[in-house]
Structures are given as structure tokens and as C-alpha cells.
Motif scaffolding. Structure first.
Motif, PDB file in Angstrom:
ATOM      1  N   LEU A  45       0.808  -1.233   0.000  1.00 24.47           N
ATOM      2  CA  LEU A  45       0.000   0.000   0.000  1.00 24.47           C
ATOM      3  C   LEU A  45       0.833   1.271   0.000  1.00 24.47           C
ATOM      4  N   GLN A  46       2.070   1.192   0.448  1.00 23.42           N
ATOM      5  CA  GLN A  46       2.840   2.434   0.563  1.00 23.42           C
ATOM      6  C   GLN A  46       3.781   2.678  -0.613  1.00 23.42           C
ATOM      7  N   PHE A  47       3.697   1.819  -1.631  1.00 20.38           N
ATOM      8  CA  PHE A  47       4.509   2.004  -2.841  1.00 20.38           C
ATOM      9  C   PHE A  47       3.630   2.527  -3.970  1.00 20.38           C
ATOM     10  N   GLY A  48       4.139   3.511  -4.687  1.00 21.62           N
ATOM     11  CA  GLY A  48       3.431   3.990  -5.877  1.00 21.62           C
ATOM     12  C   GLY A  48       3.636   3.006  -7.023  1.00 21.62           C
ATOM     13  N   TYR A  83      -4.166  -7.831   4.171  1.00 19.66           N
ATOM     14  CA  TYR A  83      -5.265  -7.203   3.419  1.00 19.66           C
ATOM     15  C   TYR A  83      -6.066  -8.291   2.716  1.00 19.66           C
ATOM     16  N   PRO A  84      -6.902  -9.023   3.468  1.00 16.76           N
ATOM     17  CA  PRO A  84      -7.674 -10.094   2.833  1.00 16.76           C
ATOM     18  C   PRO A  84      -8.697  -9.510   1.855  1.00 16.76           C
ATOM     19  N   ALA A  85      -9.201 -10.345   0.994  1.00 17.45           N
ATOM     20  CA  ALA A  85     -10.176  -9.892  -0.012  1.00 17.45           C
ATOM     21  C   ALA A  85     -11.267  -9.061   0.663  1.00 17.45           C
ATOM     22  N   GLY A  86     -11.599  -7.951   0.047  1.00 19.02           N
ATOM     23  CA  GLY A  86     -12.670  -7.110   0.580  1.00 19.02           C
ATOM     24  C   GLY A  86     -12.178  -6.016   1.513  1.00 19.02           C
ATOM     25  N   CYS A  87     -10.918  -6.103   1.914  1.00 19.13           N
ATOM     26  CA  CYS A  87     -10.363  -5.105   2.840  1.00 19.13           C
ATOM     27  C   CYS A  87     -10.199  -3.771   2.101  1.00 19.13           C
ATOM     28  N   ARG A  89      -8.958   2.622   4.848  1.00 19.28           N
ATOM     29  CA  ARG A  89      -7.646   3.273   4.885  1.00 19.28           C
ATOM     30  C   ARG A  89      -7.621   4.280   6.027  1.00 19.28           C
ATOM     31  N   VAL A  90      -6.440   4.478   6.578  1.00 20.16           N
ATOM     32  CA  VAL A  90      -6.262   5.469   7.641  1.00 20.16           C
ATOM     33  C   VAL A  90      -5.418   6.598   7.066  1.00 20.16           C
ATOM     34  N   GLU A  91      -5.880   7.821   7.226  1.00 22.50           N
ATOM     35  CA  GLU A  91      -5.137   8.938   6.638  1.00 22.50           C
ATOM     36  C   GLU A  91      -5.044  10.113   7.600  1.00 22.50           C
ATOM     37  N   VAL A  92      -3.833  10.607   7.785  1.00 23.76           N
ATOM     38  CA  VAL A  92      -3.606  11.829   8.547  1.00 23.76           C
ATOM     39  C   VAL A  92      -3.583  12.953   7.521  1.00 23.76           C
ATOM     40  N   GLU A  93      -4.610  13.793   7.549  1.00 24.23           N
ATOM     41  CA  GLU A  93      -4.712  14.821   6.503  1.00 24.23           C
ATOM     42  C   GLU A  93      -3.640  15.896   6.679  1.00 24.23           C
ATOM     43  N   GLY A  94      -3.392  16.631   5.634  1.00 23.98           N
ATOM     44  CA  GLY A  94      -2.446  17.766   5.728  1.00 23.98           C
ATOM     45  C   GLY A  94      -1.014  17.266   5.762  1.00 23.98           C
ATOM     46  N   GLY A 119      -0.670   4.708   2.966  1.00 26.92           N
ATOM     47  CA  GLY A 119      -0.284   3.302   3.073  1.00 26.92           C
ATOM     48  C   GLY A 119       0.427   3.011   4.384  1.00 26.92           C
ATOM     49  N   VAL A 120       1.293   3.948   4.781  1.00 25.60           N
ATOM     50  CA  VAL A 120       2.052   3.763   6.028  1.00 25.60           C
ATOM     51  C   VAL A 120       1.108   3.777   7.233  1.00 25.60           C
ATOM     52  N   THR A 121       0.245   4.797   7.309  1.00 29.53           N
ATOM     53  CA  THR A 121      -0.614   4.896   8.494  1.00 29.53           C
ATOM     54  C   THR A 121      -1.618   3.737   8.524  1.00 29.53           C
ATOM     55  N   THR A 122      -2.073   3.298   7.354  1.00 27.28           N
ATOM     56  CA  THR A 122      -3.005   2.166   7.332  1.00 27.28           C
ATOM     57  C   THR A 122      -2.326   0.910   7.876  1.00 27.28           C
ATOM     58  N   VAL A 123      -1.114   0.637   7.423  1.00 29.42           N
ATOM     59  CA  VAL A 123      -0.461  -0.587   7.888  1.00 29.42           C
ATOM     60  C   VAL A 123      -0.053  -0.474   9.354  1.00 29.42           C
TER      61      VAL A 123
END
Ligand code: AMP
Length: 282
Positions: free
Chosen positions: A60-63, A99-103, A106-111, A127-131
Motif C-alpha cells: 500500500l505504501q509504494f506507488g 489485506y484479505p479480499a474485501g479489505c 484506509r487510515v489517513e492523517v490529513e495535511g 499506506g504507512v498509516t493504514t499498515v
């Protein structure tokens, strides 16, 4: 030492420790462990009853154009190194476990997540904050350890923990460096010999900026030009960003006062290097 690959098993172990009243020190990593990671593991070992190290190259944290596929992976070596520092459990789940199917949450720290590194790597910090939030729920650490090397990441995680009232203490420990000052990184394995020699200039540019501040320099623009000039003396290095920001808010500073962080990012061939220095301007 045990290697756990299943989320359920990790949760069960954590719950057992917690019931016994044991404290858990947690070091999240993407593996290819080096002295930087080991310094975090040692601190966790000193300060806690149980030490868990996670090894997970988080897709998730790689483009889409980044180095996910060629990121170094060697779990047996990582497990050996972690064990030699007294780790109790290496948690190394597959992506399908995390991240099983359907997951799709996402967690995001805005700004904070969208500036500096975040502007250059869209979606990276999400991706970082989610993991990290997911790992915190699985491992249930008392304290989690992060490196100052990833300065913005540490600031974002502190913010997430504060905002979500996660019951975890966050400790940020100093950057561990090679002899020439280069901040250790798992990505350096992909540098050629020439590139490796040139990479040391990043730290020299940062310390030269620090010296200039101590000699009275207070203009952030002049300081950035100085850093840029120094880095560009190495023909293979391409400066991507130089930012001089408030150490807490990560907002660019107009004048140098208080505690500031100097952040640099540069490309060296296919490898991206980052580094930073904290300076107290008196
Ligand atoms: P990574 O495996 O690169 O995701 O890093 C895992 C943790 O180790 C993060 O908290 C990093 O900031 C930290 N870390 C990586 N390199 C260093 C270093 N040279 N010194 C201290 N901590 C580091």
C-alpha cells in the motif's frame, strides 16, 4: 524466537502476554534489517518484557512506478538478526493476510501526509498509516519504535496515535549512519560502488548547513541554495527536495528560530535517498 506468519496467531500471542501483564515493545520494519533497525530492537529489548519485530513489505505504501518488486527480501537473514538481538517474535505476514479480499479501509492523517515526501509520493503515507494502525491492533504494543531517519513518517504516526487515542507510546530514536555519515537504509543495497561513494554528500550538505546556522546564517533560502550546491557537486545525484521546516508542525519556516528540521531528498540512479537533521537555533 518464533516467526509468526498468521494474524490470528499473532493476536493470540499478544493477548496472552497482555493477560500476564507483560509489556510489549514493537519495531515495525520492511525487513532487510541493518544497524538502524537493530538499534530500535535493542531499545525495545531494554525497555520491555516482550519484543516483536514485524517484517512486511507493505504494498500500500509504494506507488505504481516505485520499487515494490525489487525491494530486498530475506526473511531467514532478518529472523537471524532479530533473534541475535533478543527478539521474541518476528511477525511476517503475507500481503493476503494483512489485506484479505474485501479489505478497503484506509487510515489517513490529513495535511501532514500530503506535504514534502507526501507531495512527491502520493498515497505513500496513507499506506504507512493504514499498515501501522493495523499492526498496532494486531500486536497491541505498549511502545512502538521508529527512526528519526523517516522524520515525516514519525511525525505523522505520532499525530495518528494522538488523534485516534491509540493506547501506544511512540518512541523516535536517532538515525544510525555509516562511517561517511550516510543514513543507513535497506535501499542502499541497490547502489553501485560509484553511487555509494557519492551518496555521502547528503549528510555532508546537512552538516554544512548546520555549521552555517551556528555561524549565524538565518535565511532559509540561502541555506537551501547552499545545500543544493553541495549535493550537486556529485554529478549522479539529483536533488528532489530541500525543506527547512518547523520541527513539530513541518511547516516551512520563514526565519530560522527555535527547533527546525532540515529535510533532503535526492535521486541517485534508480535509488531514492532521504535524510534530515534537527537543529536548535538559539
Ligand atoms: P523500514 O524498514 O525502512 O520501513 O524502517 C523501519 C524502521 O526503522 C522505521 O521506523 C525507520 O525510520 C527505521 N530506520 C530505518 N533506517 C534507519 C536508520 N538508519 N537509523 C535509525 N532508524 C532507521
Amino acid at each position: 524466537m518464533r516467526v509468526i506468519r498468521r494474524v490470528k496467531e499473532m493476536v493470540k500471542a499478544a493477548e496472552r502476554w497482555r493477560r500476564r501483564g507483560a509489556t510489549i515493545g514493537f519495531v515495525p520494519t520492511m525487513g532487510a534489517l541493518h544497524e538502524g533497525h537493530l538499534s530500535l530492537i535493542r531499545a525495545a529489548r531494554r525497555e520491555h518484557d516482550v519484543v516483536v519485530v514485524s517484517v512486511f513489505v507493505n504494498p500500500l505504501q509504494f506507488g505504481p512506478t516505485e520499487d515494490f518488486a525489487r525491494y530486498p527480501r530475506d526473511l531467514p537473514r532478518d529472523a537471524r538478526l532479530a533473534a541475535s538481538e533478543g527478539t521474541d517474535v518476528v511477525f511476517a505476514p503475507e500481503a493476503s493476510e494483512m489485506y484479505p479480499a474485501g479489505c478497503c479501509t484506509r487510515v489517513e492523517v490529513e495535511g501532514l501526509s500530503h506535504r514534502l515526501e507526501g507531495a512527491m509520493r502520493p498515497g505513500h503515507f496513507r499506506g504507512v498509516t493504514t499498515v501501522v494502525a493495523t499492526l498496532f491492533h494486531i500486536v497491541q504494543p505498549t511502545t512502538a519504535y521508529f527512526g528519526q531517519k523517516d522524520y515525516q513518517q514519525a511525525a505523522i504516526i505520532k499525530r495518528m496515535v494522538q488523534d485516534l487515542r491509540l493506547p501506544v507510546r511512540v518512541r523516535v530514536l536517532p538515525t544510525i549512519r555509516e562511517l561517511d555519515g550516510l543514513a543507513m537504509s535497506s535501499r542502499h543495497a541497490s547502489l553501485s560502488q560509484t553511487e555509494r561513494r557519492q551518496a555521502g554528500v547528503l549528510f555532508r550538505a546537512l552538516t554544512s548547513a548546520e555549521d552555517a546556522i551556528h555561524d549565524g546564517e538565518r535565511d532559509p533560502h540561502r541555506l537551501r541554495r547552499r545545500i543544493s550546491r553541495l549535493i550537486q557537486q556529485q554529478p549522479r545525484l539529483r536533488v528532489q527536495a530541500i525543506a527547512i521546516v518547523d520541527a513539530v508542525t513541518l511547516e516551512p519556516v520563514k526565519a530560522l528560530t527555535g527547533r527546525v528540521a532540515i529535510l533532503v531528498a535526492a535521486r541517485l540512479g534508480r535509488t531514492r535517498l532521504i535524510d534530515n537533521l534537527l537543529v536548535d537555533v538559539t
